[in-house]
Write a protein that holds these residues in place. Structure first.
Motif, PDB file in Angstrom:
ATOM      1  N   ALA A  60      -7.538 -16.921  21.172  1.00 44.34           N
ATOM      2  CA  ALA A  60      -8.113 -18.100  20.555  1.00 44.34           C
ATOM      3  C   ALA A  60      -9.616 -18.086  20.763  1.00 44.34           C
ATOM      4  N   GLU A  61     -10.338 -18.644  19.821  1.00 44.44           N
ATOM      5  CA  GLU A  61     -11.793 -18.627  19.901  1.00 44.44           C
ATOM      6  C   GLU A  61     -12.292 -19.302  21.173  1.00 44.44           C
ATOM      7  N   SER A  62     -11.586 -20.301  21.622  1.00 45.03           N
ATOM      8  CA  SER A  62     -12.033 -21.067  22.784  1.00 45.03           C
ATOM      9  C   SER A  62     -11.986 -20.269  24.095  1.00 45.03           C
ATOM     10  N   VAL A  63     -11.254 -19.153  24.097  1.00 42.86           N
ATOM     11  CA  VAL A  63     -11.125 -18.368  25.338  1.00 42.86           C
ATOM     12  C   VAL A  63     -11.684 -16.960  25.182  1.00 42.86           C
ATOM     13  N   GLN A  64     -12.183 -16.625  24.016  1.00 38.76           N
ATOM     14  CA  GLN A  64     -12.740 -15.290  23.777  1.00 38.76           C
ATOM     15  C   GLN A  64     -13.814 -14.975  24.805  1.00 38.76           C
ATOM     16  N   GLY A  65     -13.713 -13.796  25.403  1.00 35.19           N
ATOM     17  CA  GLY A  65     -14.697 -13.356  26.379  1.00 35.19           C
ATOM     18  C   GLY A  65     -14.456 -13.887  27.785  1.00 35.19           C
ATOM     19  N   ARG A  66     -13.518 -14.815  27.942  1.00 32.52           N
ATOM     20  CA  ARG A  66     -13.235 -15.374  29.272  1.00 32.52           C
ATOM     21  C   ARG A  66     -11.841 -15.010  29.760  1.00 32.52           C
ATOM     22  N   PHE A  67     -10.898 -14.916  28.857  1.00 29.88           N
ATOM     23  CA  PHE A  67      -9.501 -14.627  29.208  1.00 29.88           C
ATOM     24  C   PHE A  67      -9.142 -13.219  28.755  1.00 29.88           C
ATOM     25  N   THR A  68      -8.274 -12.579  29.538  1.00 26.31           N
ATOM     26  CA  THR A  68      -7.786 -11.247  29.185  1.00 26.31           C
ATOM     27  C   THR A  68      -6.285 -11.187  29.421  1.00 26.31           C
ATOM     28  N   VAL A  69      -5.565 -10.739  28.415  1.00 26.18           N
ATOM     29  CA  VAL A  69      -4.113 -10.582  28.535  1.00 26.18           C
ATOM     30  C   VAL A  69      -3.803  -9.107  28.738  1.00 26.18           C
ATOM     31  N   SER A  70      -2.809  -8.829  29.565  1.00 24.03           N
ATOM     32  CA  SER A  70      -2.441  -7.436  29.830  1.00 24.03           C
ATOM     33  C   SER A  70      -0.979  -7.362  30.255  1.00 24.03           C
ATOM     34  N   ARG A  71      -0.450  -6.163  30.166  1.00 24.72           N
ATOM     35  CA  ARG A  71       0.915  -5.892  30.624  1.00 24.72           C
ATOM     36  C   ARG A  71       0.861  -4.951  31.816  1.00 24.72           C
ATOM     37  N   ASP A  72       1.891  -4.976  32.645  1.00 19.14           N
ATOM     38  CA  ASP A  72       1.959  -3.987  33.713  1.00 19.14           C
ATOM     39  C   ASP A  72       2.852  -2.816  33.281  1.00 19.14           C
ATOM     40  N   MET A  73       2.796  -1.752  34.062  1.00 21.18           N
ATOM     41  CA  MET A  73       3.468  -0.509  33.673  1.00 21.18           C
ATOM     42  C   MET A  73       4.984  -0.622  33.749  1.00 21.18           C
ATOM     43  N   THR A  74       5.473  -1.595  34.485  1.00 16.17           N
ATOM     44  CA  THR A  74       6.926  -1.743  34.587  1.00 16.17           C
ATOM     45  C   THR A  74       7.511  -2.420  33.361  1.00 16.17           C
ATOM     46  N   LYS A  75       6.621  -2.959  32.530  1.00 13.38           N
ATOM     47  CA  LYS A  75       7.036  -3.628  31.297  1.00 13.38           C
ATOM     48  C   LYS A  75       7.869  -4.882  31.547  1.00 13.38           C
ATOM     49  N   THR A  76       7.687  -5.464  32.724  1.00  5.19           N
ATOM     50  CA  THR A  76       8.402  -6.706  32.999  1.00  5.19           C
ATOM     51  C   THR A  76       7.466  -7.881  33.244  1.00  5.19           C
ATOM     52  N   THR A  77       6.169  -7.624  33.293  1.00  4.97           N
ATOM     53  CA  THR A  77       5.213  -8.677  33.609  1.00  4.97           C
ATOM     54  C   THR A  77       4.022  -8.624  32.666  1.00  4.97           C
ATOM     55  N   VAL A  78       3.617  -9.785  32.222  1.00  8.28           N
ATOM     56  CA  VAL A  78       2.396  -9.923  31.422  1.00  8.28           C
ATOM     57  C   VAL A  78       1.483 -10.886  32.170  1.00  8.28           C
ATOM     58  N   TYR A  79       0.217 -10.541  32.211  1.00  7.12           N
ATOM     59  CA  TYR A  79      -0.757 -11.332  32.948  1.00  7.12           C
ATOM     60  C   TYR A  79      -1.742 -12.008  31.989  1.00  7.12           C
ATOM     61  N   LEU A  80      -2.289 -13.100  32.456  1.00  6.36           N
ATOM     62  CA  LEU A  80      -3.417 -13.731  31.779  1.00  6.36           C
ATOM     63  C   LEU A  80      -4.495 -13.953  32.825  1.00  6.36           C
ATOM     64  N   GLN A  81      -5.527 -13.138  32.775  1.00  5.98           N
ATOM     65  CA  GLN A  81      -6.660 -13.300  33.668  1.00  5.98           C
ATOM     66  C   GLN A  81      -7.614 -14.307  33.045  1.00  5.98           C
ATOM     67  N   MET A  82      -7.892 -15.373  33.771  1.00  3.66           N
ATOM     68  CA  MET A  82      -8.730 -16.449  33.250  1.00  3.66           C
ATOM     69  C   MET A  82      -9.979 -16.556  34.114  1.00  3.66           C
ATOM     70  N   ASN A  83     -11.113 -16.270  33.524  1.00  2.00           N
ATOM     71  CA  ASN A  83     -12.396 -16.343  34.223  1.00  2.00           C
ATOM     72  C   ASN A  83     -13.250 -17.442  33.626  1.00  2.00           C
ATOM     73  N   SER A  84     -14.274 -17.824  34.363  1.00  2.88           N
ATOM     74  CA  SER A  84     -15.225 -18.843  33.898  1.00  2.88           C
ATOM     75  C   SER A  84     -14.493 -20.078  33.387  1.00  2.88           C
ATOM     76  N   LEU A  85     -13.580 -20.561  34.181  1.00  4.25           N
ATOM     77  CA  LEU A  85     -12.752 -21.675  33.739  1.00  4.25           C
ATOM     78  C   LEU A  85     -13.563 -22.935  33.530  1.00  4.25           C
ATOM     79  N   GLU A  86     -13.167 -23.676  32.518  1.00  4.25           N
ATOM     80  CA  GLU A  86     -13.845 -24.909  32.124  1.00  4.25           C
ATOM     81  C   GLU A  86     -12.868 -26.074  32.250  1.00  4.25           C
ATOM     82  N   LEU A  87     -13.426 -27.279  32.298  1.00  3.68           N
ATOM     83  CA  LEU A  87     -12.567 -28.462  32.401  1.00  3.68           C
ATOM     84  C   LEU A  87     -11.542 -28.495  31.260  1.00  3.68           C
ATOM     85  N   GLU A  88     -11.981 -28.024  30.094  1.00  4.75           N
ATOM     86  CA  GLU A  88     -11.112 -28.064  28.912  1.00  4.75           C
ATOM     87  C   GLU A  88      -9.939 -27.089  28.998  1.00  4.75           C
TER      88      GLU A  88
END
Length: 130
Positions: A60-88
């Protein structure tokens, strides 16, 4: 497939959190996985979705450049790394699995998963304070 989210919590503005979406009952390599968020009285919003076929991702445009989605090699977990968090960014965050074919963008924009084989987690709360 059953999904369980974790990693939410309280964080100050500018801080970071990493959310995890752990699957059981199946691996996630044949699913598009999406992260969504919702606040009381609002519709569920697609934040980031990742493809099960080529690892392409939608943000989403509101999280571009701040959030990163990724999968792990076991294919059982997906992560959402959230940086520079805002009140919104304060919301309850959910992950969802939707079987291929389909696009991560489509999943994020519609917030709809297959009735027969899609799944939603129960959510994890993220609260950002100043």
């Amino acid at each position: 497939v059953q999904l369980v989210e974790s990693g939410g919590g309280l964080v100050q503005t500018g801080g970071s959190l990493r959310l995890s979406c752990v699957a059981s009952g199946a691996t996630l390599d044949h699913y598009n996985i999406g992260w969504f968020r919702q606040t009381p009285g609002s519709d569920r919003e697609g934040v980031s979705c990742i493809s099960g076929s080529d690892e392409s991702a939608y943000y989403a445009e509101s999280v571009q450049g701040r959030f990163t989605v990724s999968r792990d090699m076991t294919k059982t977990t997906v992560y959402l790394q959230m940086n520079s968090l805002e009140l919104e960014d304060t919301a309850k965050y959910y992950c969802a699995a939707d079987p291929l074919p389909g696009s991560p963008q489509g999943l994020c924009l519609t917030a709809r998963v297959s009735y027969d084989s899609g799944s939603w987690g129960q959510g994890t709360q993220v609260t950002v304070f100043s």
